[in-house]
Design a protein around this motif. Sequence first.
Motif, PDB file in Angstrom:
ATOM      1  N   HIS A 170      34.648  37.699  88.883  1.00  0.00           N
ATOM      2  CA  HIS A 170      35.254  38.939  89.328  1.00  0.00           C
ATOM      3  C   HIS A 170      34.428  40.122  88.807  1.00  0.00           C
ATOM      4  CE1 HIS A 170      38.716  36.471  90.427  1.00  0.00           C
ATOM      5  NE2 HIS A 170      39.163  37.519  91.098  1.00  0.00           N
ATOM      6  N   GLU A 474      37.745  37.740  97.625  1.00  0.00           N
ATOM      7  CA  GLU A 474      39.053  37.379  97.087  1.00  0.00           C
ATOM      8  C   GLU A 474      39.405  38.269  95.908  1.00  0.00           C
ATOM      9  OE1 GLU A 474      38.911  33.262  96.097  1.00  0.00           O
ATOM     10  OE2 GLU A 474      38.597  32.600  98.169  1.00  0.00           O
ATOM     11  N   ASP A 476      42.710  38.841  92.665  1.00  0.00           N
ATOM     12  CA  ASP A 476      43.854  38.249  91.989  1.00  0.00           C
ATOM     13  C   ASP A 476      44.751  39.353  91.453  1.00  0.00           C
ATOM     14  OD1 ASP A 476      42.585  39.259  89.740  1.00  0.00           O
ATOM     15  OD2 ASP A 476      41.729  37.326  89.172  1.00  0.00           O
ATOM     16  N   GLU A 477      45.752  39.014  90.681  1.00  0.00           N
ATOM     17  CA  GLU A 477      46.705  40.003  90.189  1.00  0.00           C
ATOM     18  C   GLU A 477      46.069  41.015  89.246  1.00  0.00           C
ATOM     19  OE1 GLU A 477      49.949  37.952  88.458  1.00  0.00           O
ATOM     20  OE2 GLU A 477      50.656  37.091  90.345  1.00  0.00           O
ATOM     21  N   SER A 479      43.155  42.359  89.636  1.00  0.00           N
ATOM     22  CA  SER A 479      42.107  43.106  90.323  1.00  0.00           C
ATOM     23  C   SER A 479      42.363  44.614  90.371  1.00  0.00           C
ATOM     24  CB  SER A 479      41.948  42.587  91.755  1.00  0.00           C
ATOM     25  OG  SER A 479      41.522  41.244  91.745  1.00  0.00           O
TER      26      SER A 479
END
Length: 504
Positions: A170, A474, A476-477, A479
């Motif tokens: 990420h 993609e 996620d929480e 981000s």
Amino acid sequence: MDLILTVLIITLIVIIIQLVFKSIKRPDNYPPGPPFLPWIGNTMQLRTEARRVGGQHIVFENWAKQYKSNVIGLKLAGEYVIVVNSYPLVKQIHLNEVYEGRPDTFFLRLRTMGTRKGITCTDGALWYEHRNFTMKQMRQIGYGRTPMEAHIIEEADDLIRYIDQLDECHIYPGSFLATSVINVLWFLTTGQLLKRNEERLNTLLSLLGRRSKAFDICGGVLTQFPWLRHIAPDKTGYNLILELNRELNNFIMESINEHKLIFEKSNGTEESDLIYAYLKEMQSGEKDENGSSNETFDVSQLTMTILDFFIAGSQTTSNTLDLVLMMLALRPDIEEKLFKEVHENLNEKEFPLLSVRTRFPYANAVLMEVQRYFHILPITGPRRALWETKLDGFTVPKNTTVLISLRSVLMDEAHWKDPQTFRPERFLDEDGGIINDEYFIPFGQGRRRCPGDLLARSCLFSFLVKIVQNFKIESDEQSKLCTTLVPGIMLSPKPYTIMFRRRK
């Protein structure tokens, strides 16, 4: 003696009252707006309201509704400023010669290292001569043609390799996108390539990011009260600008000096980039067919011209691509539809140049909707009225600063119907083709239209298609994806993280 003192005191009081009255009096037939406070005008009110609602552009729109006018008249310290809302009036400003001037303010001079040079912050004969010369030379060295496309291909491939090296972790894409955009422009300007991990480049990009958030479109308090730099140089952003100027000047001059050495050794035969073209013009003492000489061509003008391209190219395009990637992470349905279009219309050995964009209407629609929806330059300009004129029935005094509310055009409810909804399909007709909407003007109009629009559109299209072709985005929480942008000279996304997963 008492009588003389009394007369002096009364005279002083009368003078003060006259000065106060003069400072709060609106010019005859001036556009409506909030009342002026003595000497400071609407400066503090604008800053206070902007902090409360999230940006000056929102304040301007609120005042337009409050005073029931698409032209708002303000006074910022001693400077008359009008703000123009609605497309018909914005178009008048864009296309009318009277509004082609630039204000001569402390902040704009500070932006160009204390000068009034370059092509962004100048006007009149200097602006016209150097803008035409610069764009002519840029076209000769490949701007908008195959040489520029070759550099975009090279940078896109380098970008894909860099993302591959991230190994699906990420990351905030804003930390590396600007380098890809800058390198295309830097090569056309200087004939040189910048390394992605070059420390000086990263320092410059960081400083530019800080500058963008530290000031507003009016230049902050440094424009209205430049003397504050002596009292609070850090808080006003003065020291930040000085540091940025030093870094930029050293960065640009290093390239110019290298060109000078090669130019002298080759007896002036080198002409492969913009710097060589300027050096050749500086060396020539001949006059053109109109009798104009090259007296305005000097190193400082060259430096400021490169600076204009660097500042413009380093942020607007990369911020837009940054926001595109964020929206693809937020809207997997849009990403999937975009990938389907890319997969069906682009083979692995083909590169998505802007010349084939008609095969990718949805990709173009996504880019257009990001530019419309986020309007990262909600207020453009500033312009200066070159002579007294009329606008929408109101009088615009000579030398009035004119701010253009681009947001009022790109978010016009009467035109777009649902402007607060992110909907790329609004730019597609029934047959799936692109709709060229008159209200879609992210690069402006007229002779002051952004000179780098072709480069920006080319980079945005090619980089986006290549990324979507190779990676699935993609989040996620953790981000922290947020569509509310940070106000400043331009709006910018709050840092977020996404993951680029290699498509099989």
